[in-house]
Structure formats: C-alpha cells, structure tokens
Motif scaffolding. Structure first.
Motif, PDB file in Angstrom:
ATOM      1  N   THR A   1       0.818  -1.199   0.000  1.00 22.32           N
ATOM      2  CA  THR A   1       0.000   0.000   0.000  1.00 22.32           C
ATOM      3  C   THR A   1       0.857   1.257   0.000  1.00 22.32           C
ATOM      4  O   THR A   1       2.049   1.228   0.330  1.00 22.32           O
ATOM      5  N   ALA A   2       0.237   2.367  -0.359  1.00 26.07           N
ATOM      6  CA  ALA A   2       0.921   3.655  -0.329  1.00 26.07           C
ATOM      7  C   ALA A   2       1.184   4.064   1.121  1.00 26.07           C
ATOM      8  O   ALA A   2       0.546   3.572   2.054  1.00 26.07           O
ATOM      9  N   ASN A   3       2.114   4.986   1.277  1.00 27.09           N
ATOM     10  CA  ASN A   3       2.497   5.464   2.606  1.00 27.09           C
ATOM     11  C   ASN A   3       1.641   6.676   2.963  1.00 27.09           C
ATOM     12  O   ASN A   3       2.022   7.818   2.700  1.00 27.09           O
ATOM     13  N   PHE A   4       0.481   6.425   3.556  1.00 25.78           N
ATOM     14  CA  PHE A   4      -0.458   7.494   3.859  1.00 25.78           C
ATOM     15  C   PHE A   4      -0.071   8.213   5.139  1.00 25.78           C
ATOM     16  O   PHE A   4       0.216   7.592   6.156  1.00 25.78           O
ATOM     17  N   GLY A   5      -0.086   9.547   5.068  1.00 20.50           N
ATOM     18  CA  GLY A   5       0.142  10.370   6.243  1.00 20.50           C
ATOM     19  C   GLY A   5      -1.149  11.030   6.680  1.00 20.50           C
ATOM     20  O   GLY A   5      -2.234  10.460   6.545  1.00 20.50           O
ATOM     21  N   THR A   6      -1.047  12.250   7.182  1.00 19.78           N
ATOM     22  CA  THR A   6      -2.229  13.019   7.583  1.00 19.78           C
ATOM     23  C   THR A   6      -2.120  14.425   7.023  1.00 19.78           C
ATOM     24  O   THR A   6      -1.012  14.968   6.884  1.00 19.78           O
ATOM     25  N   SER A   7      -3.262  14.990   6.688  1.00 19.13           N
ATOM     26  CA  SER A   7      -3.293  16.374   6.200  1.00 19.13           C
ATOM     27  C   SER A   7      -3.626  17.361   7.306  1.00 19.13           C
ATOM     28  O   SER A   7      -3.630  18.572   7.075  1.00 19.13           O
ATOM     29  N   ALA A   8      -3.878  16.854   8.505  1.00 24.67           N
ATOM     30  CA  ALA A   8      -4.332  17.711   9.601  1.00 24.67           C
ATOM     31  C   ALA A   8      -3.280  18.735  10.007  1.00 24.67           C
ATOM     32  O   ALA A   8      -3.621  19.830  10.478  1.00 24.67           O
ATOM     33  N   ASP A   9      -2.008  18.387   9.851  1.00 29.34           N
ATOM     34  CA  ASP A   9      -0.943  19.262  10.334  1.00 29.34           C
ATOM     35  C   ASP A   9      -0.289  20.099   9.239  1.00 29.34           C
ATOM     36  O   ASP A   9       0.721  20.772   9.482  1.00 29.34           O
TER      37      ASP A   9
ATOM     38  N   PHE B   1       2.821  14.483  -1.820  1.00 33.69           N
ATOM     39  CA  PHE B   1       3.656  14.050  -0.696  1.00 33.69           C
ATOM     40  C   PHE B   1       4.152  15.249   0.108  1.00 33.69           C
ATOM     41  O   PHE B   1       4.413  16.331  -0.450  1.00 33.69           O
ATOM     42  N   ASP B   2       4.339  15.024   1.416  1.00 35.48           N
ATOM     43  CA  ASP B   2       5.042  16.010   2.234  1.00 35.48           C
ATOM     44  C   ASP B   2       6.526  15.699   2.241  1.00 35.48           C
ATOM     45  O   ASP B   2       6.999  14.806   1.514  1.00 35.48           O
TER      46      ASP B   2
ATOM     47  N   PRO C   1      -7.468  16.924   0.630  1.00 36.51           N
ATOM     48  CA  PRO C   1      -6.721  16.470   1.807  1.00 36.51           C
ATOM     49  C   PRO C   1      -6.887  14.972   2.009  1.00 36.51           C
ATOM     50  O   PRO C   1      -7.991  14.438   1.863  1.00 36.51           O
ATOM     51  N   ILE C   2      -5.807  14.288   2.348  1.00 34.04           N
ATOM     52  CA  ILE C   2      -5.865  12.831   2.442  1.00 34.04           C
ATOM     53  C   ILE C   2      -6.791  12.370   3.556  1.00 34.04           C
ATOM     54  O   ILE C   2      -7.435  11.318   3.437  1.00 34.04           O
ATOM     55  N   ASP C   3      -6.913  13.147   4.628  1.00 36.90           N
ATOM     56  CA  ASP C   3      -7.828  12.755   5.696  1.00 36.90           C
ATOM     57  C   ASP C   3      -9.269  12.715   5.179  1.00 36.90           C
ATOM     58  O   ASP C   3     -10.043  11.809   5.512  1.00 36.90           O
ATOM     59  N   THR C   4      -9.624  13.686   4.345  1.00 36.97           N
ATOM     60  CA  THR C   4     -10.953  13.705   3.731  1.00 36.97           C
ATOM     61  C   THR C   4     -11.124  12.522   2.787  1.00 36.97           C
ATOM     62  O   THR C   4     -12.143  11.819   2.821  1.00 36.97           O
ATOM     63  N   ALA C   5     -10.133  12.306   1.933  1.00 39.91           N
ATOM     64  CA  ALA C   5     -10.216  11.231   0.938  1.00 39.91           C
ATOM     65  C   ALA C   5     -10.332   9.859   1.597  1.00 39.91           C
ATOM     66  O   ALA C   5     -11.146   9.021   1.175  1.00 39.91           O
ATOM     67  N   LEU C   6      -9.530   9.616   2.627  1.00 39.58           N
ATOM     68  CA  LEU C   6      -9.575   8.314   3.291  1.00 39.58           C
ATOM     69  C   LEU C   6     -10.884   8.106   4.045  1.00 39.58           C
ATOM     70  O   LEU C   6     -11.387   6.981   4.125  1.00 39.58           O
ATOM     71  N   GLY C   7     -11.433   9.181   4.597  1.00 39.63           N
ATOM     72  CA  GLY C   7     -12.722   9.063   5.280  1.00 39.63           C
ATOM     73  C   GLY C   7     -13.822   8.647   4.320  1.00 39.63           C
ATOM     74  O   GLY C   7     -14.654   7.784   4.636  1.00 39.63           O
ATOM     75  N   ILE C   8     -13.834   9.242   3.124  1.00 37.71           N
ATOM     76  CA  ILE C   8     -14.832   8.873   2.126  1.00 37.71           C
ATOM     77  C   ILE C   8     -14.587   7.458   1.624  1.00 37.71           C
ATOM     78  O   ILE C   8     -15.524   6.678   1.431  1.00 37.71           O
TER      79      ILE C   8
END
Length: 423
Positions: free
Chosen positions: A191-199, A266-267, A293-300
């Motif tokens: 899998t891809a290396n998912f981080g967070t967009s919150a910060d 990526f960050d 934002p990845i947090d939004t995308a992963l939630g959906i």
C-alpha cells in the motif's frame, strides 16, 4: 489575465490522426477561457477533448452535449490489516515524461503504492488516463471519481512491478470527487504510505507525483509548496465528466499536470497528504495545483468500502437504460448530467436523441425522437428528471417506462435495467 482551473486526470488518449496536437495534449489554448480565482467558488475550465477510438459496441461516433439517462509507515493498510513489505520502486533516474516544476523523477519511496489508471469510455468512443494509490493489500485503489467517470473498462497498472489488473468500481462520491476501485484477483500488494493532512501548513514543501501526460513509464514529480489551505474551486465539464464544486482543498505551487489526477501529493517525509485533482492554468501554463486532503479522501474511501450509501456515496455501478438525451440545441453522448428537451409534440419530458444498440431502451422499442415521460409511478418532466428517476434504481431492477413518440402516441414497457458505465 485569463485563468482556468482544470482537472488533472483523464488525460485524453489520442488515436492516430484523430485529433490535432493542441486537443490531444489537453492544452488550455484549445478551449475557451473562463475566470478562476483561488479560494472562492469559481467558474473553471475542464479538459473537454477526448480522442475518437473504434467503438467496441458498434455504430459510429457522435458528438455534442446531452447525456445517457441513468449513468445517472510503508505497507500500512489504512483500513486495518497488513500491507506487506515496502518493496523497491524504480530508481530515481531521468524521466522521459516528467513535467514537474523541478524536472525531477520521483524517489523510490514515492512510487510505492502508485498505480496508473487507463479507462475506455466505450459509449463515447474515447479513452483516458489518470493515477491512483493502493489502499489495501487485496487491491482496493483510491482515485478521483472524474478519472473513471463514464468508463466501460478500467485497467490498473502497479508502477513498481508493471503488473496489470482489470478493475471494477466499488463505489463513488461524485460531489467530493473520490472513487474506490477493486482489482481482480489481487493479493499481497504494497500500500501507499499514507500520512495526515491535519498538520499541513502554508509554506510546507510538497511533491505531486503521477502519470503526467498519461503516457505511462516512469512517473513525473513536481515539487512546490503549500500556498493555501481550505480552498474552493468549481471545475467545468471534462469530456464525459461533469463540472463540480470542490471545497476544503490544498492549494500548491507544484506543477500538477493532465494525467496526475488521483495521484499523491507528498510532504517532506514522503507521506501522502493529498490527492491531486485540478490545476489553475494561466495562458496555457499550469499555475496553482489543487489536492483533496488525504484525511478527507480516506474518510470517504472508508465509507465506500463499508457500503455506507449516504452523503453522496454510491456503491457499485449505476443502472443503465441506454438512451441518449437530447438538449434543446444538440445531442450527444455524456454521463447522465443531461439537459432538458421537449418533443415536436410539445410533450414535457426527456427528449431522446439516440438509443444504445442492445440496450434495455432499444429492447423496449424506444427510438430517437421519443420523449420519456415516466419511470414507474414517477413522472419525468426533463432530462435531469430522467437521470434522477433512474438513479433511484440498481442494475437488474425491472421498471416501467412510459413515453410519447413523435406522432404523439403513448407507449409503455417494462424493462430490466442494465449495468451502466461508472458514474
């Protein structure tokens, strides 16, 4: 200065001799310009060109507007389970199709979990390409909805291995531009290396990676910084994909290109913090890029995978009647976001410009010039009304269709709805 924001997936693929260079490359100069101002709801330009391809369903090509009613750390699995080993990506050598602002190829870490998505838009005699990410080791893929919208066939290639799979649609969220695919007979994927967009903060370094140009090969990488957060844009139609308003986006100076949609932003730690989806264009050149934002995308994505069909999420494929809805001015293929029309008899409803060969509509006896006036007990007064009525059904449902022909005679038939292209 005239600006335009374009979706950056669905890079149109050109059949030999089918299009001029400008149209084939999706250049903004090939289309009329509309004003876009980042941070506010904007009218923006989509990539409208598609390449004409041999029609696998028979019959000739058609063009214009309208719609088919009824399209209506590494290896970490973000939804639980093991993602496997990190694997080795391609070495970061020179990229033949790299079009990033830094001119670099992505690192091996940035290619882990990266996929290329190629689609056939069979009812529009066209093909397109985009990017995606491996969500789960058993082959669930995250991408933009507009990358696969209108597709009748989806092929996914794992960038680090070159392995190719046929894919099906798990579910889509049109209003947030997210889709999840399932690869056939896939297991043990990294899998891809998912981080967070919150910060994320303005000024932070980022890199957009993807299938720039839609040509495959070594991915492109475009370096930039986060220039703004929580942005709102409105895209115009792009081929079969309708325009949409997207909110809460990351704005970046990274040079996001056509074909990058669905790919990672990526960050500095090589963690995915966004899903590239659009870019602002000034005088034919990409300026600001936009990412979900990845947090939004992963939630959906999680909502789709768990089968929660609420808040705009649709599970699976839409039901398909197989009628080409004609606008007041012209007719053509599309994806169900159709325009209204009326028949020569003045009957309100969805005016049919054409019928797909072998479709439920053809089997029922519908022909061009007919006007659909009802689905079951639901009256249809416009093309949008037809799309809405069919959206309430699933493939395999039996429905009663009522219509009026060009002479004013009324008809009714019961049909079994087929599986439509991705919505």
């Amino acid at each position: 200065m005239e600006q335009a924001v374009q979706h950056r997936g669905r890079k149109p693929l050109m059949a030999a001799g089918a299009l001029g260079v400008a149209a084939a490359l999706g250049l903004a100069a090939a289309f009329g310009g509309t004003t876009a101002v980042a941070g506010t709801p904007t009218a923006v330009q989509g990539l409208a060109a598609t390449a004409s391809l041999p029609n696998p369903y028979g019959g000739g090509s058609s063009s214009g507007s309208g719609g088919y009613g009824g399209y209506g750390g590494y290896g970490v699995d973000p939804f639980g389970g093991s993602g496997g080993s990190t694997g080795n990506g391609y070495s970061g050598g020179s990229s033949g199709n790299s079009s990033g602002s830094s001119g670099q190829a992505p690192t091996a870490n940035q290619q882990v979990g990266l996929v290329y998505i190629d689609t056939v838009l069979g009812y529009q005699d066209a093909a397109a390409a985009g990017t995606g990410l491996v969500l789960t080791s058993n082959g669930q893929i995250l991408t933009n909805n507009h990358v696969i919208e209108g597709s009748t066939s989806i092929t996914v290639t794992i960038v680090t291995t070159g392995q190719t799979y046929q894919a099906s649609v798990v579910g889509t969220d049109v209003q947030d531009d997210i889709a999840v695919l399932q690869l056939g007979d896939a297991s043990g994927l990294t899998t891809a290396n998912f981080g967070t967009s919150a910060d994320l903060q303005v000024g932070e370094s980022v890199v957009g990676v993807g299938n720039a140009g839609g040509d495959g090969g070594t991915p492109s990488a475009a370096a930039g910084v986060v220039s703004a957060l929580n942005q709102t844009i409105t895209t115009q139609a792009e081929g079969s994909a309708a325009g949409e308003t997207l909110t809460g986006l990351i704005e970046t100076t990274a040079d996001i290109q056509s074909g990058d949609s669905g790919g990672p932003l990526f960050d500095a730690n090589d963690e995915v913090v966004g899903i590239d989806t659009a870019a602002e264009v000034v005088a034919g050149q990409s300026e600001n890029g936009y990412a979900i934002p990845i947090d939004t995308a992963l939630g959906i994505a999680k909502q789709i995978i768990t089968g929660d069909e609420s808040d705009g999420v649709r599970i699976g494929y839409p039901a398909f009647l197989g009628v080409q809805v004609q606008s007041a001015a012209t007719a053509g293929t599309g994806t169900g976001r159709s325009r209204s029309g009326s028949s020569s008899t003045g009957t309100a409803g969805a005016l049919i410009g054409g019928v797909v060969s072998g479709s439920p509509a053809e089997q029922a006896g519908l022909t061009a010039g007919d006007t659909v006036t009802g689905i079951d007990d639901r009256a249809v007064s416009s093309a949008d009304g037809l799309s809405t009525a069919l959206a309430a059904h699933n493939p395999g449902d039996r429905v009663s269709v009522t219509w009026v022909d060009s002479s004013g005679a009324k008809h009714s038939a019961t049909v079994t709805l087929a599986q439509g292209p991705a919505a």
